[in-house]
Design an enzyme around this catalytic site. Sequence first.
Site, PDB file in Angstrom:
ATOM      1  N   ALA A   1     -45.964   9.553  54.318  1.00 35.43           N
ATOM      2  CA  ALA A   1     -45.737  10.021  52.943  1.00 35.43           C
ATOM      3  C   ALA A   1     -46.099   8.955  51.924  1.00 35.43           C
ATOM      4  O   ALA A   1     -45.506   8.858  50.861  1.00 35.43           O
ATOM      5  CB  ALA A   1     -44.273  10.431  52.775  1.00 35.43           C
ATOM      6  N   ALA A   2     -47.115   8.143  52.267  1.00 39.27           N
ATOM      7  CA  ALA A   2     -47.476   7.037  51.376  1.00 39.27           C
ATOM      8  C   ALA A   2     -48.650   7.360  50.473  1.00 39.27           C
ATOM      9  O   ALA A   2     -48.933   6.635  49.527  1.00 39.27           O
ATOM     10  CB  ALA A   2     -47.793   5.798  52.205  1.00 39.27           C
TER      11      ALA A   2
ATOM     12  N   GLY B   1     -46.470  14.235  55.729  1.00 37.75           N
ATOM     13  CA  GLY B   1     -45.388  14.679  54.843  1.00 37.75           C
ATOM     14  C   GLY B   1     -45.747  15.847  53.959  1.00 37.75           C
ATOM     15  O   GLY B   1     -44.897  16.370  53.232  1.00 37.75           O
TER      16      GLY B   1
ATOM     17  N   ASN C   1     -58.495  18.953  62.800  1.00 34.36           N
ATOM     18  CA  ASN C   1     -57.339  18.124  63.159  1.00 34.36           C
ATOM     19  C   ASN C   1     -56.230  18.372  62.137  1.00 34.36           C
ATOM     20  O   ASN C   1     -56.439  18.260  60.932  1.00 34.36           O
ATOM     21  CB  ASN C   1     -57.785  16.654  63.134  1.00 34.36           C
TER      22      ASN C   1
ATOM     23  N   ALA D   1      -6.465  44.299  17.796  1.00 35.00           N
ATOM     24  CA  ALA D   1      -7.900  44.122  17.573  1.00 35.00           C
ATOM     25  C   ALA D   1      -8.127  43.119  16.453  1.00 35.00           C
ATOM     26  O   ALA D   1      -7.410  43.111  15.452  1.00 35.00           O
ATOM     27  CB  ALA D   1      -8.537  45.458  17.220  1.00 35.00           C
TER      28      ALA D   1
ATOM     29  N   ALA E   1     -13.622  44.174  24.178  1.00 33.25           N
ATOM     30  CA  ALA E   1     -14.999  43.849  23.810  1.00 33.25           C
ATOM     31  C   ALA E   1     -15.064  42.767  22.741  1.00 33.25           C
ATOM     32  O   ALA E   1     -14.211  42.696  21.853  1.00 33.25           O
ATOM     33  CB  ALA E   1     -15.707  45.098  23.295  1.00 33.25           C
TER      34      ALA E   1
ATOM     35  N   ARG F   1     -54.876  15.063  43.827  1.00 35.92           N
ATOM     36  CA  ARG F   1     -55.331  16.402  43.443  1.00 35.92           C
ATOM     37  C   ARG F   1     -54.207  17.286  42.883  1.00 35.92           C
ATOM     38  O   ARG F   1     -54.455  18.348  42.336  1.00 35.92           O
ATOM     39  CB  ARG F   1     -56.004  17.103  44.634  1.00 35.92           C
TER      40      ARG F   1
ATOM     41  N   GLU G   1     -63.971  12.371  60.689  1.00 37.84           N
ATOM     42  CA  GLU G   1     -63.616  12.820  59.342  1.00 37.84           C
ATOM     43  C   GLU G   1     -64.807  13.520  58.691  1.00 37.84           C
ATOM     44  O   GLU G   1     -65.965  13.205  58.980  1.00 37.84           O
ATOM     45  CB  GLU G   1     -63.175  11.633  58.487  1.00 37.84           C
TER      46      GLU G   1
ATOM     47  N   GLY H   1     -55.008   3.978  54.543  1.00 42.94           N
ATOM     48  CA  GLY H   1     -55.373   4.824  55.683  1.00 42.94           C
ATOM     49  C   GLY H   1     -54.171   5.222  56.527  1.00 42.94           C
ATOM     50  O   GLY H   1     -53.161   4.526  56.587  1.00 42.94           O
TER      51      GLY H   1
HETATM   52  C1  UD1 Z   1     -56.062  13.614  57.425  1.00 42.85           C
HETATM   53  C2  UD1 Z   1     -56.777  13.365  58.744  1.00 42.85           C
HETATM   54  C3  UD1 Z   1     -57.733  14.510  59.014  1.00 42.85           C
HETATM   55  C4  UD1 Z   1     -56.998  15.829  59.043  1.00 42.85           C
HETATM   56  C5  UD1 Z   1     -56.203  16.001  57.746  1.00 42.85           C
HETATM   57  C6  UD1 Z   1     -55.295  17.211  57.859  1.00 42.85           C
HETATM   58  C7  UD1 Z   1     -57.025  10.934  58.944  1.00 42.85           C
HETATM   59  C8  UD1 Z   1     -57.953   9.790  58.814  1.00 42.85           C
HETATM   60  N1  UD1 Z   1     -57.514  12.137  58.639  1.00 42.85           N
HETATM   61  O1  UD1 Z   1     -57.005  13.595  56.395  1.00 42.85           O
HETATM   62  O2  UD1 Z   1     -58.384  14.330  60.263  1.00 42.85           O
HETATM   63  O3  UD1 Z   1     -57.873  16.901  59.214  1.00 42.85           O
HETATM   64  O4  UD1 Z   1     -55.358  14.861  57.494  1.00 42.85           O
HETATM   65  O5  UD1 Z   1     -54.682  17.479  56.631  1.00 42.85           O
HETATM   66  O6  UD1 Z   1     -55.874  10.753  59.329  1.00 42.85           O
HETATM   67  N2  UD1 Z   1     -51.012   8.816  54.141  1.00 42.85           N
HETATM   68  C9  UD1 Z   1     -50.307   7.642  54.209  1.00 42.85           C
HETATM   69  N3  UD1 Z   1     -50.940   6.474  53.963  1.00 42.85           N
HETATM   70  C10 UD1 Z   1     -52.261   6.426  53.685  1.00 42.85           C
HETATM   71  C11 UD1 Z   1     -52.997   7.629  53.640  1.00 42.85           C
HETATM   72  C12 UD1 Z   1     -52.343   8.817  53.874  1.00 42.85           C
HETATM   73  O7  UD1 Z   1     -49.089   7.657  54.457  1.00 42.85           O
HETATM   74  O8  UD1 Z   1     -52.789   5.309  53.488  1.00 42.85           O
HETATM   75  C13 UD1 Z   1     -50.314  10.073  54.378  1.00 42.85           C
HETATM   76  C14 UD1 Z   1     -50.382  11.014  53.191  1.00 42.85           C
HETATM   77  O9  UD1 Z   1     -49.283  10.814  52.325  1.00 42.85           O
HETATM   78  C15 UD1 Z   1     -50.326  12.377  53.856  1.00 42.85           C
HETATM   79  C16 UD1 Z   1     -50.958  12.144  55.212  1.00 42.85           C
HETATM   80  O10 UD1 Z   1     -50.927  10.740  55.444  1.00 42.85           O
HETATM   81  O11 UD1 Z   1     -48.997  12.814  54.052  1.00 42.85           O
HETATM   82  C17 UD1 Z   1     -52.404  12.643  55.260  1.00 42.85           C
HETATM   83  O12 UD1 Z   1     -53.135  11.934  54.278  1.00 42.85           O
HETATM   84  P1  UD1 Z   1     -54.378  12.566  53.525  1.00 42.85           P
HETATM   85  O13 UD1 Z   1     -54.911  11.582  52.583  1.00 42.85           O
HETATM   86  O14 UD1 Z   1     -54.011  13.900  53.002  1.00 42.85           O
HETATM   87  O15 UD1 Z   1     -55.375  12.699  54.756  1.00 42.85           O
HETATM   88  P2  UD1 Z   1     -56.675  13.573  54.809  1.00 42.85           P
HETATM   89  O16 UD1 Z   1     -57.785  12.845  54.166  1.00 42.85           O
HETATM   90  O17 UD1 Z   1     -56.366  14.929  54.357  1.00 42.85           O
HETATM   91 CA    CA Z   2     -54.456  16.093  53.453  1.00 44.11          CA
END
Ligand code: UD1
Ligand code: CA
Length: 497
Positions: free
Chosen positions: A11-12, A111, A179, A432, A389, A17, A164, A82
Site C-alpha cells: 500500500a505504498a 492494497g 498477473n 395549544a 403537531a 490516476r 510488465e 517498485g
Molecule cells: C502490478 C504488477 C503487474 C500486475 C498488476 C495488477 C509489478 C511489477 N507489476 O503492476 O504485473 O498485472 O500489478 O494490478 O508488480 N506498491 C508499493 N510500492 C511500490 C509500488 C507499488 O507498495 O513501490 C503497491 C501499490 O500501492 C499497489 C500495488 O503495489 O497496492 C500494485 O502497484 P501498482 O503500481 O498498481 O502496480 P502495477 O503497475 O499496476
Molecule cells: Ca495497479
Amino acid sequence: MTSPAAVIVLAAGAGTRMKSATPKVLHRIGGRTLLGHVLATARALDPAHLVTVVRHEREAVAAHVAEVDPAALIADQDDVPGTGRAVQCALEALEAATGAPCEGAVVVLAGDVPLLDAGTLAALLEAHEADGNAVTALSTLVEDPTGYGRVVRGPDGEVTGVVEHKDATPEQLAINEINASVYVFDGAALREGLSGVDRDNAQGEVYLTDVLALARRAGRRVAALVAEDSIVVEGVNDRTQLATLGAELNRRTLTRWMLEGVTVVDPATTWVDVEVELAPDVTLLPGTQLHGATTVATGAVIGPDTTLTDVEVGEGATVARTHGSLAIVGAGASVGPFSYLRPGTVLGAQGKIGAYVETKNAEIGAGSKVPHLSYIGDATIGEHTNVGAASVTLNYDGTNKHRTTIGSYVRIGGDTMMVAPVTVGDGAYTGAGAVLRRDVPPGALAVTTGSQRNIEGWVASRFPDSAAARAAAAAQPTDEQPPAPTGDAEPTDGDPS
Ligand code: UD1
Ligand code: CA
C-alpha cells in the site's frame, strides 16, 4: 489449508490516476476503504503476521491500518521504487520484529484489489502447498490486458515468468492471461529471488514479478492459478474502476442477503454496506441506503428513499423516506415519511416519529408519538405520550443546550414550545400554543395563551371594499338563511325537519 506465515499487503504506491488528495487505498466502497477490504480478507487467513507496506501519505495510511487492524505491522518502504522493493522492506520489518527470517508460506496482496475473497486465497494456498511450489501467482483471463503484467508460459504450459506491459514484446502483448498481483511465495525462495532482482526495466523499478523468472531459472516450481471470476482480482487505478467495483460489491452483498431471506425490491437503487446486518423477512424498498453498522430485525420495512447510517431498527418497524444516523428504532415503531433522526435518537417499541419531525439526543418511550412537524432535541419522553403537531423543544438558549423531560401519558397540545430546561409531569396536558417556561406538575393542564377575542366588523372598517370585506359581507346571514352555527353557539342536532 494451513495458515500462512505472513501476509504482506502492498500500500505504498501513489495512485496518481485517482487525482485525489486522499491516498488511493483509503478510497471507499461498500462502507470500507479499499485497504480495509484487503486487510479483512488477509486477517481471515489467520496469518502468524500481517504486514502493510506504506510510503505515499504514510501517516494517513498507517493511522488507518492501526484503526482497522491494530495487530498489523507497518513497514516503511524507502525511496527505491517498485513492488519488489516493497516486499523486501516488509520482510526486513518482519525479521526485525520477530528476530528471524520469515519461513513458510508468504502471501502478497495489493492494497487496491478490494473484491479478492478469502476463498480464492485459500484455493491459491492449497495449490501452492499441494504442488510444492516456490511461487504460486493468481492470474486471470481478460479481454483487454492493457497495462497489466502478462503471464508468460513455455511450450509445456509451465509459467516461465511475468513481463510488465511496458517491457513486453509484441507477441507478449497479445497474451491475455494477466498477473493479478496476488501471490503465495515460499519465504526462503522469495528472499533469494529478491536479492537477484535489478532495476533494469522500462520503469526503473524493483519488480516483484521478476522473482518468478528467477525462481524458475533456479529450478524451482512456479505456477499460476487462473481465477475464473476475473472481477475478484481487479485493481482500482482510477475512479471509474472505483465505481465499477463498488457497484459489483454491492450486487454481491445484496445477493447474499436475498439468499438469506431479505426482500430487495430494486437492487439497482439499493445500497448496503458490507458490515450491515439484516434479518430474514426484512424488506428493502427502492432507494434505500444502509451504511456502517446498521442492523435491521426481522419483518421491518425500510424505504423507499431512506438513508440510515449506524441505525438499529427493531422487529416489524417501518422507516419510510427517512434520513437517520446513530439512532435506535424500537420494535413495531413507525418512522417517516420525511423524518430526520439525528444521533442519540431512541424510539421505543410501537412509538412513532412522523412527517417533518427532527429528533436528536431524544429518548421517546414505548408507544409515544411525535406525529407531525416537530423538533425534539435533548429530551426524554416517557411512555404513551402524544406530542401535538408543530411542538418544539427549545433546547438552545444561544449559549448552552438544556434538556426537556416529558413524563408518561402526557398530552402536549399542538404548537407547544418547551423552553428547556423544563419538565412536564406524568399525565399532564398542555393547551395549544403553550410556551412552557416553568415545569408542569403531574396531572396539571398548562395554558399560557390569553383567551380569544373576536372584534366584529374589523375587516370592513379597516379594508372597506376589499375582496375580504366583500366575502365577509356575502357571508352575513340573510332573512331566508338561518345563521350558521358559530364556535360560541351550543351545538345543535342541525336537523330542521
Ligand atoms: C502490478 C504488477 C503487474 C500486475 C498488476 C495488477 C509489478 C511489477 N507489476 O503492476 O504485473 O498485472 O500489478 O494490478 O508488480 N506498491 C508499493 N510500492 C511500490 C509500488 C507499488 O507498495 O513501490 C503497491 C501499490 O500501492 C499497489 C500495488 O503495489 O497496492 C500494485 O502497484 P501498482 O503500481 O498498481 O502496480 P502495477 O503497475 O499496476
Ligand atoms: Ca495497479
